[in-house]
Motif scaffolding. Structure first.
Motif, PDB file in Angstrom:
ATOM      1  N   THR A 277       0.848  -1.183   0.000  1.00 34.39           N
ATOM      2  CA  THR A 277       0.000   0.000   0.000  1.00 34.39           C
ATOM      3  C   THR A 277       0.883   1.233   0.000  1.00 34.39           C
ATOM      4  O   THR A 277       1.926   1.256   0.677  1.00 34.39           O
ATOM      5  N   SER A 278       0.497   2.228  -0.795  1.00 29.88           N
ATOM      6  CA  SER A 278       1.316   3.422  -0.967  1.00 29.88           C
ATOM      7  C   SER A 278       0.500   4.661  -0.644  1.00 29.88           C
ATOM      8  O   SER A 278      -0.716   4.718  -0.907  1.00 29.88           O
ATOM      9  N   LEU A 279       1.179   5.649  -0.109  1.00 28.94           N
ATOM     10  CA  LEU A 279       0.601   6.967   0.113  1.00 28.94           C
ATOM     11  C   LEU A 279       1.372   7.959  -0.744  1.00 28.94           C
ATOM     12  O   LEU A 279       2.601   7.979  -0.731  1.00 28.94           O
ATOM     13  N   GLY A 280       0.652   8.776  -1.508  1.00 25.66           N
ATOM     14  CA  GLY A 280       1.298   9.739  -2.387  1.00 25.66           C
ATOM     15  C   GLY A 280       0.788  11.149  -2.159  1.00 25.66           C
ATOM     16  O   GLY A 280      -0.415  11.361  -1.977  1.00 25.66           O
ATOM     17  N   GLN A 281       1.711  12.098  -2.172  1.00 29.65           N
ATOM     18  CA  GLN A 281       1.362  13.502  -2.016  1.00 29.65           C
ATOM     19  C   GLN A 281       2.250  14.359  -2.906  1.00 29.65           C
ATOM     20  O   GLN A 281       3.352  13.938  -3.290  1.00 29.65           O
ATOM     21  N   VAL A 282       1.763  15.561  -3.214  1.00 34.00           N
ATOM     22  CA  VAL A 282       2.591  16.517  -3.946  1.00 34.00           C
ATOM     23  C   VAL A 282       3.791  16.863  -3.079  1.00 34.00           C
ATOM     24  O   VAL A 282       3.646  17.200  -1.896  1.00 34.00           O
ATOM     25  N   SER A 283       4.964  16.776  -3.650  1.00 37.42           N
ATOM     26  CA  SER A 283       6.190  16.917  -2.856  1.00 37.42           C
ATOM     27  C   SER A 283       6.580  18.362  -2.597  1.00 37.42           C
ATOM     28  O   SER A 283       7.343  18.640  -1.678  1.00 37.42           O
ATOM     29  N   HIS A 284       6.064  19.281  -3.419  1.00 42.64           N
ATOM     30  CA  HIS A 284       6.508  20.668  -3.270  1.00 42.64           C
ATOM     31  C   HIS A 284       5.378  21.617  -3.642  1.00 42.64           C
ATOM     32  O   HIS A 284       4.777  21.490  -4.705  1.00 42.64           O
ATOM     33  N   PHE A 285       5.077  22.554  -2.740  1.00 40.19           N
ATOM     34  CA  PHE A 285       4.108  23.594  -3.015  1.00 40.19           C
ATOM     35  C   PHE A 285       4.843  24.903  -3.309  1.00 40.19           C
ATOM     36  O   PHE A 285       5.870  25.215  -2.686  1.00 40.19           O
ATOM     37  N   MET A 286       4.298  25.659  -4.244  1.00 42.76           N
ATOM     38  CA  MET A 286       4.904  26.936  -4.588  1.00 42.76           C
ATOM     39  C   MET A 286       4.627  27.968  -3.498  1.00 42.76           C
ATOM     40  O   MET A 286       3.616  27.912  -2.789  1.00 42.76           O
ATOM     41  N   ASP A 287       5.529  28.914  -3.385  1.00 41.04           N
ATOM     42  CA  ASP A 287       5.395  29.997  -2.400  1.00 41.04           C
ATOM     43  C   ASP A 287       4.597  31.120  -3.055  1.00 41.04           C
ATOM     44  O   ASP A 287       5.146  31.962  -3.778  1.00 41.04           O
ATOM     45  N   LEU A 288       3.294  31.123  -2.812  1.00 45.08           N
ATOM     46  CA  LEU A 288       2.398  32.084  -3.453  1.00 45.08           C
ATOM     47  C   LEU A 288       2.050  33.231  -2.514  1.00 45.08           C
ATOM     48  O   LEU A 288       2.300  33.176  -1.305  1.00 45.08           O
ATOM     49  N   MET A 289       1.443  34.281  -3.073  1.00 43.35           N
ATOM     50  CA  MET A 289       1.025  35.433  -2.277  1.00 43.35           C
ATOM     51  C   MET A 289      -0.148  35.062  -1.369  1.00 43.35           C
ATOM     52  O   MET A 289      -1.041  34.310  -1.782  1.00 43.35           O
ATOM     53  N   ASP A 290      -0.127  35.616  -0.158  1.00 44.62           N
ATOM     54  CA  ASP A 290      -1.288  35.441   0.700  1.00 44.62           C
ATOM     55  C   ASP A 290      -2.325  36.510   0.350  1.00 44.62           C
ATOM     56  O   ASP A 290      -2.140  37.306  -0.582  1.00 44.62           O
ATOM     57  N   THR A 291      -3.426  36.552   1.092  1.00 45.58           N
ATOM     58  CA  THR A 291      -4.536  37.432   0.727  1.00 45.58           C
ATOM     59  C   THR A 291      -4.125  38.901   0.735  1.00 45.58           C
ATOM     60  O   THR A 291      -4.423  39.648  -0.218  1.00 45.58           O
ATOM     61  N   GLN A 292      -3.452  39.334   1.758  1.00 49.89           N
ATOM     62  CA  GLN A 292      -3.106  40.754   1.850  1.00 49.89           C
ATOM     63  C   GLN A 292      -2.115  41.145   0.767  1.00 49.89           C
ATOM     64  O   GLN A 292      -2.239  42.213   0.153  1.00 49.89           O
ATOM     65  N   GLN A 293      -1.130  40.331   0.513  1.00 56.12           N
ATOM     66  CA  GLN A 293      -0.171  40.627  -0.558  1.00 56.12           C
ATOM     67  C   GLN A 293      -0.869  40.650  -1.913  1.00 56.12           C
ATOM     68  O   GLN A 293      -0.623  41.541  -2.742  1.00 56.12           O
ATOM     69  N   ASN A 977      10.657   9.531  -5.027  1.00 52.87           N
ATOM     70  CA  ASN A 977      10.632  11.002  -5.182  1.00 52.87           C
ATOM     71  C   ASN A 977      10.578  11.695  -3.817  1.00 52.87           C
ATOM     72  O   ASN A 977       9.786  12.614  -3.607  1.00 52.87           O
ATOM     73  N   LEU A 978      11.428  11.254  -2.914  1.00 49.74           N
ATOM     74  CA  LEU A 978      11.326  11.750  -1.542  1.00 49.74           C
ATOM     75  C   LEU A 978      11.759  13.202  -1.397  1.00 49.74           C
ATOM     76  O   LEU A 978      11.079  14.000  -0.760  1.00 49.74           O
ATOM     77  N   TRP A 979      12.909  13.549  -1.964  1.00 49.07           N
ATOM     78  CA  TRP A 979      13.394  14.917  -1.868  1.00 49.07           C
ATOM     79  C   TRP A 979      14.012  15.330  -3.191  1.00 49.07           C
ATOM     80  O   TRP A 979      14.597  14.510  -3.899  1.00 49.07           O
ATOM     81  N   THR A 980      13.874  16.603  -3.512  1.00 43.38           N
ATOM     82  CA  THR A 980      14.474  17.153  -4.718  1.00 43.38           C
ATOM     83  C   THR A 980      15.241  18.407  -4.337  1.00 43.38           C
ATOM     84  O   THR A 980      14.677  19.340  -3.762  1.00 43.38           O
ATOM     85  N   PHE A 981      16.520  18.421  -4.655  1.00 43.05           N
ATOM     86  CA  PHE A 981      17.362  19.568  -4.366  1.00 43.05           C
ATOM     87  C   PHE A 981      17.551  20.363  -5.656  1.00 43.05           C
ATOM     88  O   PHE A 981      18.158  19.885  -6.616  1.00 43.05           O
ATOM     89  N   THR A 982      17.025  21.581  -5.679  1.00 40.43           N
ATOM     90  CA  THR A 982      17.036  22.382  -6.898  1.00 40.43           C
ATOM     91  C   THR A 982      16.832  23.853  -6.552  1.00 40.43           C
ATOM     92  O   THR A 982      16.269  24.188  -5.499  1.00 40.43           O
ATOM     93  N   LYS A 983      17.271  24.723  -7.441  1.00 47.71           N
ATOM     94  CA  LYS A 983      17.005  26.153  -7.323  1.00 47.71           C
ATOM     95  C   LYS A 983      15.757  26.559  -8.100  1.00 47.71           C
ATOM     96  O   LYS A 983      15.359  27.717  -8.069  1.00 47.71           O
ATOM     97  N   TYR A 984      15.162  25.608  -8.787  1.00 48.90           N
ATOM     98  CA  TYR A 984      13.985  25.892  -9.595  1.00 48.90           C
ATOM     99  C   TYR A 984      12.808  26.222  -8.690  1.00 48.90           C
ATOM    100  O   TYR A 984      12.568  25.542  -7.684  1.00 48.90           O
TER     101      TYR A 984
END
Length: 1011
Positions: A277-293, A977-984
């Motif tokens: 049995t496997s559990l999968g999730q998106v590994s990286h979320f983008m840093d987006l603006m919050d409501t006030q920004q 796909n546990l960790w990804t090291f990147t500047k992207y």
């Protein structure tokens, strides 16, 4: 006299007595050597030095024609006397001689032998070759490596493991496809798929999906390779150079991928169960603006555009409800809301195998179910059945192998990938549901993203694959065989667009909007390949000759229909209830292929090897006089470590120089391209379907040709504990088949023909493996590979005046993109500045798209380490890639638009004259020509470094020791796909399209039980 006679008689009697005694003595002495002592059953277990049982170990009684094979749990039993000697042998381990010495039980440990190059057999398609003697470049991955990766597609298990093979996952949605390139893109038409061969049967990798259904679909690329269960695969070999691929002729231009499924082994009947049995999730979320920004830059954009006076005016609230109507303090992390769920994958497999020394069998069945990270109950299901029977006659002259597999897939997904909305929805957008649990349209001021769940996209596929290989040895060294295969691939898909999935402000009704599009497609093929093989060994020379022919036929059918105007949405799956039904596409094609192929292999003194391969192909895809093409290759190898000067070296244990040159080709242009062709369109004339011309008669174009040159050096050190394989290659593809766009006034979209264009792919590949440490309790081994590819368009006559002038450049790769050159933000105006390359005062694609970026990787590879400690095995594999890719500016360049974006657009935006910032002044996006955002999206600023190092896989396996009744239990934990090291800064550096779900991080817990 009488005394003498009496003496003679006495002497004669004594002599008779002596002879009798000697005869009696001799009889008993000889009886002692002929009559064996009583036989008994000797049993025991064979393990490696770590205590793991070894299955398939050959053991024979020395000097007798008695033998057997160890079972899956390492156990064996054999009839032998107390003074006999047993000999144990197995590929990869040192042979061991063990005297029975009167024992009834014998426990044996075999020591691993790293010097087994001559015993490691590689599948080269029509023949097998040892790693030691191969002249071609063949990369391989075995079952033990694939089983450590929780993937549903075989290509997913290959990522990063094979040099020269670049594989990219196109989406993280279950059932999604992969793109693959073996040593780059060879042809301008963009087709990069290699030839897939499964158990000797060609396997189509192109989906039969329809654009009428797949357009804007969450998972438009339904890969047929998903039908192959990775757990059923024994090995995958990738043939790369001319020596390895030329025997496949026109089908091997882009490489050949050979997939070999598992077979039964001799021994007692064994049952194996595998649950995970496997559990999968998106590994990286983008840093987006919050409501006030977000609201700050939105209001700033409206103000900068001079639209402040329209704020609060009801007639204009439609343009900016986020800053006038919606809750100004509300915040929703849409990434977690829409793609932040957990995908579950449950996999179960049961197999039965066993058989005698002459006949072995294997039957396995598997079921997989995988959900998505999206809201809702979308899922992907797959069921597989695989069987194999292998038999050989008592005299070993007749052999038979039957392999069959069946799979059925059911993919039910939402129509739209919610990733784009997750990255762009305003952070203060309304709640998804109202108080009654219905979709919330917030007074019709927004498009609820969950409306996509009302639209359905379903795909059902079934795949049948069967192969029979029959061989018979006519006389010594001469064998005749035939390989026969059949494949059947069918796909049924649909797409619904109900009126309930649209904002009520449009007043859509089922009669005016609802539609159902269906696609029913089928592809089946058969292949027969009679072959004749002759092998002869002399004292110093050996020869292997293969001659064969191929007969193949493939038919494809497709029917796409659309119904619109349903009385209500509950009847949307019934085409007969539609107000209008139209045929969007009705097509069928027939492909016939015939070939003659051969191979001659010469080996002199076990160190000088010559390999000649050739093929004459015939294809129905070309016109008269162009249907046949000739392809061939020569491969050479010199095992210089066998020379007297180096044969006794304590450091260099193996050394080989190899090289090859030859040609392959391609007819991968589709069927009937040389004929006048017509297509059924969706339009009709007075109720009659219309046939529209779609192709122009052109019988003159012929085969594409790929000339391949390679040189390689293989070195083994310290009894091959350290092994290095280095290769240099150069492939030149010419006589390119190109679809040239035509003017609309001709009535045709393009004309297919050969052009004097040459594409060159070259590069260096390095494979390394080492056995770093090996003791009775601990082992450590390492693998490493790296590929450094280069590509360029060598020539294209008339390119400057052709329709490809804005796509390709002589001397540059085919993977380039031509962009505007961004000069940054003007510190006085706050606008993006684009270089006017041709100086005409205007920025246009006709003269200013001159900045070149190459999106192909500069180098890529992988690094793996395996640690064995007792019953514990730990694996870690890193994938790396040096490349450039589109960044977030490809989607968002201007702060202030009605869409969320990276927080950098808030922090680093231009605000007043003199500012030196990366992003331009905020704009609402409602005033045409107010910014250069669209130009910036197509500029050099939209491409940046996308290099990465990824922890592709970590696996921890524990074998439970000393269980009774031969029970074999393994428990494992795997991560993908546990960790990804990147500047992207985007979602994923390898899959840089922000409108697709990136590959998921997965954690798998599994159990294997065998008895």
């Amino acid at each position: 006299m009488q005394h003498s006679i009496t003496g003679m008689r006495r002497g004669f009697l004594l002599m008779l007595l002596f002879v009798f005694l000697m005869s009696f003595f001799s009889f008993h002495v000889q009886a002692g050597t002929v009559l064996e002592p009583p036989q008994a059953t000797v049993s025991g277990t064979v393990t490696d030095t770590s205590g793991n049982p070894l299955a398939g170990v050959n053991l024979v009684v020395e000097s007798k024609n008695i033998g057997t094979i160890s079972d899956f749990d390492g156990s064996f039993s054999i009839n032998a006397g107390p003074t006999d000697v047993l000999i144990f042998s197995m590929v990869g381990f040192k042979s061991l001689t063990v005297p029975i010495a009167g024992r009834e039980e014998v426990f044996v440990q075999l020591e691993e032998d790293v010097t087994v190059l001559g015993e490691v057999v590689l599948n080269a398609g029509y023949y097998s070759v040892s790693e030691r003697e191969r002249t071609g470049n063949i990369a391989t991955i075995k079952a033990d490596v694939m089983e450590k990766q929780p993937v549903a597609n075989p290509l997913g298990a290959m990522q990063g493991h094979l040099s020269g093979v670049n594989i990219v996952q196109s989406t993280g949605v279950p059932g999604g496809g992969f793109s693959i390139e073996v040593r780059g893109q060879n042809f301008i038409n963009g087709v990069t798929d290699p030839l897939y061969i499964v158990d000797g049967v060609p396997y189509g990798s192109q989906s039969l999906g329809s654009e009428d259904i797949s357009r804007d679909i969450v998972n438009s690329d339904i890969s047929p390779l998903n039908a192959i269960n990775p757990n059923d695969i024994e090995s995958i070999e990738v043939l790369k150079d001319a020596d390895a691929t030329a025997i496949y002729g026109s089908r091997g231009a882009n490489g050949v991928v050979l997939i070999t499924t598992k077979k039964g082994r001799a021994g007692k009947t064994r049952f194996d169960a595998h649950l995970s049995t496997s559990l999968g999730q998106v590994s990286h979320f983008m840093d987006l603006m919050d409501t006030q920004q977000y609201l700050v830059v939105r209001r700033e954009g409206v103000s900068n555009d001079g639209l402040d006076g329209f704020l609060g005016v009801p007639a204009y609230d439609f343009y900016w409800p986020d800053i006038t109507l919606w809750d100004q303090n509300r915040y929703t992390d849409w990434q977690r809301e829409l793609i932040g769920g957990t995908a579950y994958r449950n996999n179960a497999q049961l197999s039965v195998s066993g058989g005698s020394e002459r006949t072995q069998f294997l039957v396995s069945g598997a079921f997989l179910k995988e959900t998505t990270v999206f809201p809702g109950d979308a899922n992907y299901k797959r069921a597989n059945v695989h069987s194999n029977i292998n038999h050989r006659s008592d005299n070993d002259r007749f052999r038979l192998n039957l392999s069959t597999s069946y799979s059925q897939e059911d993919n039910l997904l939402p129509r739209s990938d919610l990733s784009f909305q997750a990255y762009t929805l305003a952070p203060n957008a309304p709640a998804l549901f109202d108080e009654d649990g219905n979709l919330n349209w917030e007074n019709n001021t927004w498009d609820n993203p969950l409306a996509a769940l009302e639209e359905k996209f379903g795909v059902k596929t079934s795949t049948v694959l069967a192969n029979a290989l029959i061989s018979y040895e006519l006389v010594k060294d001469l064998e005749v065989r035939a390989s026969m295969g059949y494949t059947d691939y069918s796909l049924d898909s649909y797409r619904t667009l109900p009126s309930s999935a649209r904002n009520p402000r449009f007043n859509f009704t089922p009669q005016s909007y609802s539609s159902l599009t269906t696609n029913s497609s089928k592809r089946n093929s058969w292949i027969i390949e009679p072959q004749l093989q002759w092998k002869k060994d002399w004292k110093k020379l050996s020869m292997d000759v293969l001659l064969g022919t191929t007969f193949q036929q493939e038919t494809t059918e497709q029917l796409v229909m659309r119904g619109t105007g349903f009385p209500n949405n509950s009847l949307i799956f019934n085409l007969t209830a539609a107000d209008r039904v139209e045929v969007r596409n009705s097509a069928d094609s027939d492909y016939k292929y015939n070939a003659v192929f051969g191979r001659v292999n010469l080996k002199l003194l076990d160190r000088y090897i010559l390999n000649l391969t050739g093929r004459r192909d015939g294809s129905s895809r070309f016109g008269p006089g162009k249907q046949f093409g000739n392809f061939g290759a020569v491969g050479l190898a010199w095992i210089f470590s066998e020379e007297a000067l180096l044969s006794d070296s304590s450091v260099l244990s193996f050394g080989k120089l190899r090289g090859s040159y030859g040609t392959t080709g391609s007819d991968n242009i589709g069927d009937y391209q040389f004929l006048d062709t017509y297509t059924v369109t969706g339009s009709d004339y007075d109720g009659v379907a219309i046939l529209s011309p779609s192709g122009i008669f052109n019988p003159l174009f012929g085969w594409e040709v790929n000339k391949k040159l390679e040189a390689g050096l293989e070195l083994g050190f310290f009894r091959d504990r350290v092994f290095v394989n280095a290769s240099w290659y150069r492939n030149r593809s010419s006589n390119q088949l190109v679809g040239v766009p035509l003017a609309a006034t001709t009535g045709f979209s393009e004309l297919t023909g050969n052009f004097d264009a040459t594409v060159e792919n070259s590069g260096i590949e390095l494979d390394f493996r080492s056995a770093n440490l090996s003791t009775e309790t601990f082992k450590w081994s390492t693998t490493f590979n790296i590929s450094v590819p280069k590509s360029k368009l060598v020539r294209y006559d008339g390119l400057e005046t052709s329709t490809f002038a804005n796509r390709y450049v002589i001397g540059e790769p085919l993977s380039i993109v031509k962009l505007y050159r961004s000069l940054g933000v003007d510190p006085e105006t706050g606008q993006y500045v684009i270089e006017d390359y041709n100086g005409d005062g205007n920025i246009s694609s006709s003269g200013d798209l001159e900045w070149i970026e190459d999106l192909a990787p500069k180098f890529y590879g992988g690094l793996g380490n395996t640690l064995n400690w007792g019953n514990m095995t730990f694996d870690v594999f890193l994938q790396f890639k040096k490349q450039k890719g589109y960044n977030t500016l490809r989607d968002n360049t201007v702060p202030g638009f009605r869409r969320n974006a990276g927080v950098e657009l808030y922090h680093d935006r231009w605000r007043e004259p003199g500012d030196m910032n990366t992003y331009q002044v905020a704009s609402s996006g409602l005033i045409a020509g107010s910014n250069n955002g669209d130009l910036q999206r197509r500029s050099s600023a939209a491409v940046s470094d996308a290099s990465f190092i990824r922890v592709r896989n970590i696996s921890l396996n524990y074998r439970v020791p000393h269980l009774e009744n031969g029970l074999d239990v393994n428990v494992y934990l795997q991560g993908q796909n546990l960790w990804t090291f990147t500047k992207y800064k985007g979602p994923d550096p390898e899959q840089t399209l922000n409108n697709r779900l990136p590959p998921l991080r997965q954690l798998t817990l599994g159990l294997k039980v065998g008895f």
